[in-house]
Motif scaffolding. Sequence first.
Motif, mmCIF file in Angstrom:
data_model
loop_
_atom_site.group_PDB
_atom_site.id
_atom_site.type_symbol
_atom_site.label_atom_id
_atom_site.label_comp_id
_atom_site.label_asym_id
_atom_site.label_seq_id
_atom_site.Cartn_x
_atom_site.Cartn_y
_atom_site.Cartn_z
ATOM 1 N N ALA A 98 0.857 -1.188 0.000
ATOM 2 C CA ALA A 98 0.000 0.000 0.000
ATOM 3 C C ALA A 98 0.888 1.230 0.000
ATOM 4 C CB ALA A 98 -0.919 0.015 1.213
ATOM 5 N N ASP A 99 0.661 2.124 -0.944
ATOM 6 C CA ASP A 99 1.443 3.358 -1.028
ATOM 7 C C ASP A 99 0.566 4.551 -0.681
ATOM 8 O OD1 ASP A 99 3.969 2.306 -1.979
ATOM 9 O OD2 ASP A 99 2.906 1.850 -3.831
ATOM 10 N N ALA A 100 1.064 5.389 0.221
ATOM 11 C CA ALA A 100 0.424 6.675 0.508
ATOM 12 C C ALA A 100 -1.076 6.535 0.723
ATOM 13 C CB ALA A 100 0.701 7.663 -0.618
ATOM 14 N N ILE A 101 -1.466 5.843 1.798
ATOM 15 C CA ILE A 101 -2.883 5.706 2.128
ATOM 16 C C ILE A 101 -3.494 7.094 2.319
ATOM 17 C CG2 ILE A 101 -4.515 4.798 3.833
ATOM 18 C CD1 ILE A 101 -2.535 2.596 4.428
ATOM 19 N N ALA A 102 -4.669 7.299 1.740
ATOM 20 C CA ALA A 102 -5.332 8.605 1.810
ATOM 21 C C ALA A 102 -5.772 8.913 3.236
ATOM 22 C CB ALA A 102 -6.531 8.633 0.870
ATOM 23 N N ASN A 103 -6.078 10.185 3.502
ATOM 24 C CA ASN A 103 -6.617 10.574 4.795
ATOM 25 C C ASN A 103 -7.871 9.776 5.110
ATOM 26 O OD1 ASN A 103 -4.612 12.395 5.236
ATOM 27 N ND2 ASN A 103 -5.865 14.224 4.939
ATOM 28 N N THR A 104 -8.105 9.552 6.391
ATOM 29 C CA THR A 104 -9.292 8.823 6.814
ATOM 30 C C THR A 104 -10.548 9.646 6.541
ATOM 31 O OG1 THR A 104 -9.328 9.747 9.045
ATOM 32 C CG2 THR A 104 -7.925 7.821 8.672
ATOM 33 N N PRO A 105 -11.729 9.036 6.610
ATOM 34 C CA PRO A 105 -12.969 9.806 6.447
ATOM 35 C C PRO A 105 -13.103 10.942 7.451
ATOM 36 C CG PRO A 105 -13.441 7.480 6.170
ATOM 37 C CD PRO A 105 -12.009 7.579 6.628
ATOM 38 N N ALA A 106 -12.335 10.899 8.550
ATOM 39 C CA ALA A 106 -12.334 12.004 9.510
ATOM 40 C C ALA A 106 -11.480 13.168 9.027
ATOM 41 C CB ALA A 106 -11.842 11.523 10.868
ATOM 42 N N GLY A 107 -10.834 13.014 7.850
ATOM 43 C CA GLY A 107 -10.019 14.078 7.295
ATOM 44 C C GLY A 107 -8.650 14.189 7.919
ATOM 45 N N ARG A 108 -8.188 13.112 8.542
ATOM 46 C CA ARG A 108 -6.902 13.142 9.231
ATOM 47 C C ARG A 108 -5.965 12.080 8.667
ATOM 48 N NH1 ARG A 108 -9.087 13.634 15.494
ATOM 49 N NH2 ARG A 108 -10.076 15.676 15.280
ATOM 50 N N PRO A 109 -4.651 12.222 8.895
ATOM 51 C CA PRO A 109 -3.702 11.218 8.414
ATOM 52 C C PRO A 109 -3.979 9.851 9.037
ATOM 53 C CG PRO A 109 -2.570 13.229 9.024
ATOM 54 C CD PRO A 109 -3.978 13.395 9.489
ATOM 55 N N ASN A 367 7.904 -0.770 6.787
ATOM 56 C CA ASN A 367 7.723 0.608 6.311
ATOM 57 C C ASN A 367 8.951 1.078 5.535
ATOM 58 O OD1 ASN A 367 5.208 0.904 7.418
ATOM 59 N ND2 ASN A 367 5.926 1.881 9.291
ATOM 60 N N TRP A 368 8.717 1.679 4.365
ATOM 61 C CA TRP A 368 9.775 2.257 3.551
ATOM 62 C C TRP A 368 9.352 3.655 3.147
ATOM 63 C CZ3 TRP A 368 14.005 -0.967 2.446
ATOM 64 C CH2 TRP A 368 13.817 -2.313 2.730
ATOM 65 N N ARG A 369 10.283 4.585 3.206
ATOM 66 C CA ARG A 369 10.050 5.948 2.739
ATOM 67 C C ARG A 369 10.578 6.045 1.316
ATOM 68 N NH1 ARG A 369 6.676 9.524 4.727
ATOM 69 N NH2 ARG A 369 7.362 8.842 6.790
ATOM 70 N N CYS A 370 9.672 6.218 0.368
ATOM 71 C CA CYS A 370 10.033 6.223 -1.050
ATOM 72 C C CYS A 370 9.647 7.572 -1.664
ATOM 73 C CB CYS A 370 9.334 5.096 -1.800
ATOM 74 S SG CYS A 370 9.657 3.438 -1.120
ATOM 75 N N LYS A 371 10.662 8.351 -2.037
ATOM 76 C CA LYS A 371 10.439 9.662 -2.646
ATOM 77 C C LYS A 371 9.488 10.517 -1.802
ATOM 78 C CE LYS A 371 11.220 8.026 -7.371
ATOM 79 N NZ LYS A 371 10.674 7.896 -8.727
ATOM 80 N N GLY A 372 9.667 10.465 -0.494
ATOM 81 C CA GLY A 372 8.889 11.299 0.410
ATOM 82 C C GLY A 372 7.605 10.700 0.921
ATOM 83 N N SER A 373 7.102 9.634 0.301
ATOM 84 C CA SER A 373 5.852 9.031 0.758
ATOM 85 C C SER A 373 6.132 7.673 1.388
ATOM 86 C CB SER A 373 4.867 8.875 -0.409
ATOM 87 O OG SER A 373 5.361 7.944 -1.353
ATOM 88 N N LEU A 374 5.222 7.248 2.270
ATOM 89 C CA LEU A 374 5.402 6.000 2.998
ATOM 90 C C LEU A 374 4.814 4.847 2.206
ATOM 91 C CD1 LEU A 374 6.452 4.930 5.752
ATOM 92 C CD2 LEU A 374 4.081 4.988 6.523
ATOM 93 N N SER A 375 5.614 3.827 1.986
ATOM 94 C CA SER A 375 5.155 2.591 1.347
ATOM 95 C C SER A 375 5.130 1.502 2.413
ATOM 96 C CB SER A 375 6.095 2.199 0.202
ATOM 97 O OG SER A 375 5.723 0.958 -0.360
ATOM 98 N N GLN A 376 3.997 0.817 2.555
ATOM 99 C CA GLN A 376 3.854 -0.213 3.572
ATOM 100 C C GLN A 376 3.654 -1.566 2.901
ATOM 101 O OE1 GLN A 376 0.616 1.661 5.828
ATOM 102 N NE2 GLN A 376 2.088 2.065 7.447
ATOM 103 N N ILE A 377 4.495 -2.517 3.270
ATOM 104 C CA ILE A 377 4.500 -3.830 2.630
ATOM 105 C C ILE A 377 4.168 -4.864 3.683
ATOM 106 C CG2 ILE A 377 5.926 -5.500 1.396
ATOM 107 C CD1 ILE A 377 7.601 -2.939 0.543
#
Length: 383
Positions: A98-109, A367-377
């Motif tokens: 999963a790359d860069a999961i969007a904000n939750t429905p609460a509008g938060r990270p 967790n990997w930081r790839c070009k500034g975004s978090l990639s989770q494997i």
Amino acid sequence: MTNTDLSAAMTSFADDAPQPPIDLLERVETRHRRRRRAQAAVATCAAVAVVAAGAGLLRPAPETAQPAGPPATAMFHLPPVPATVPSIKQAWPDAVVADAIANTPAGRPPLVVGVLDPTHWLVVSQPDSGKMWSYAVADRKFRPLLTHTGGAVFQESLAVTGKAIVRAVAAGDHTEVWMSTRDGGNDHRVGTVNQKDSNSLWADDTNVYLSFNAVPGIFRMSLNDGRAEALDGFDHFRLDKSPWAFSDAGPLRNVVTGQEIAVARSTGAGPTAPARAQPSSAPSGEETVECTPAFCVAWDAAKFVQRPDGSERTPVPYPGVELIMPGHLLVSDEKLLVDPLTGVMGQAGPECRYEGYLAMSGGVIVNWRCKGSLSQIFLRTEN
């Protein structure tokens, strides 16, 4: 000012208030885990769940993860790094990314706190909003799961069993255990433990096991009646998201079966150094090892992998090696994942940087930081 005016003003103030860094809780969790690992390294041994990761060995966890003993003896495989390293997805086809999961429905990270199954992860907000969602990795959609009570939820204090979601929450000078079904229903408080600052838990469908920062020892609580007690024979042990408890200078011991795996270390460097039984405390100059039931990493002038009994000691030819727990994967120079039992290796990408792991029910998220975004494997394992 009317109540309506006051409410509107307070809402405006809240919206304008500075927001915490997007990865605040993630960084806190990573530092907390690394700090505990450093403390364990200063002692002599840490233990985690036995896993079967690698090509042909990755498989879904059973409905309720069952404790396992050490695997059959096999030589280690630590091949040279090839000119072209496959991606983690190529090396482990069952990996879920999963790359860069969007904000939750609460509008938060978002903050991933657990895994329902490999493609549906449990997510809360940063900072915690009191709500938990099921996140479908494939279609990137959130589904409301439950509104949890009692306190913030972190990765260290949550477990998913075959039937339930179990979590520990801080409540002043004690800790409350809450549980719901896997679909979020029937959420209720199971009971309390008169200790604070829980640092890890593991659960099956019958009991939850907890350890705490302030006191050594393992506490067991029945998920049926909430009765809690200190676990006999585990006075100097701690947990790390696994049924295998560890002590600073003792064996690995399974909290369910009581099975022990002795850990040996040597006082000399090199692959031929003689192994001997581990004493009750580490003598001066003795090596520090981190162990799973599958194998140990010995932290000497050079690094080695070996069986818990000290046999098959093999030099690790890669620089900057760390042991990912729970698991039997090595990270080299924050770039490379290696399974020393199979020789399988992969990387998240040449521009990615390793940022720690999350111990999860049935697997581990790296967790990997790839070009500034978090990639989770997520790699599926066996506990």
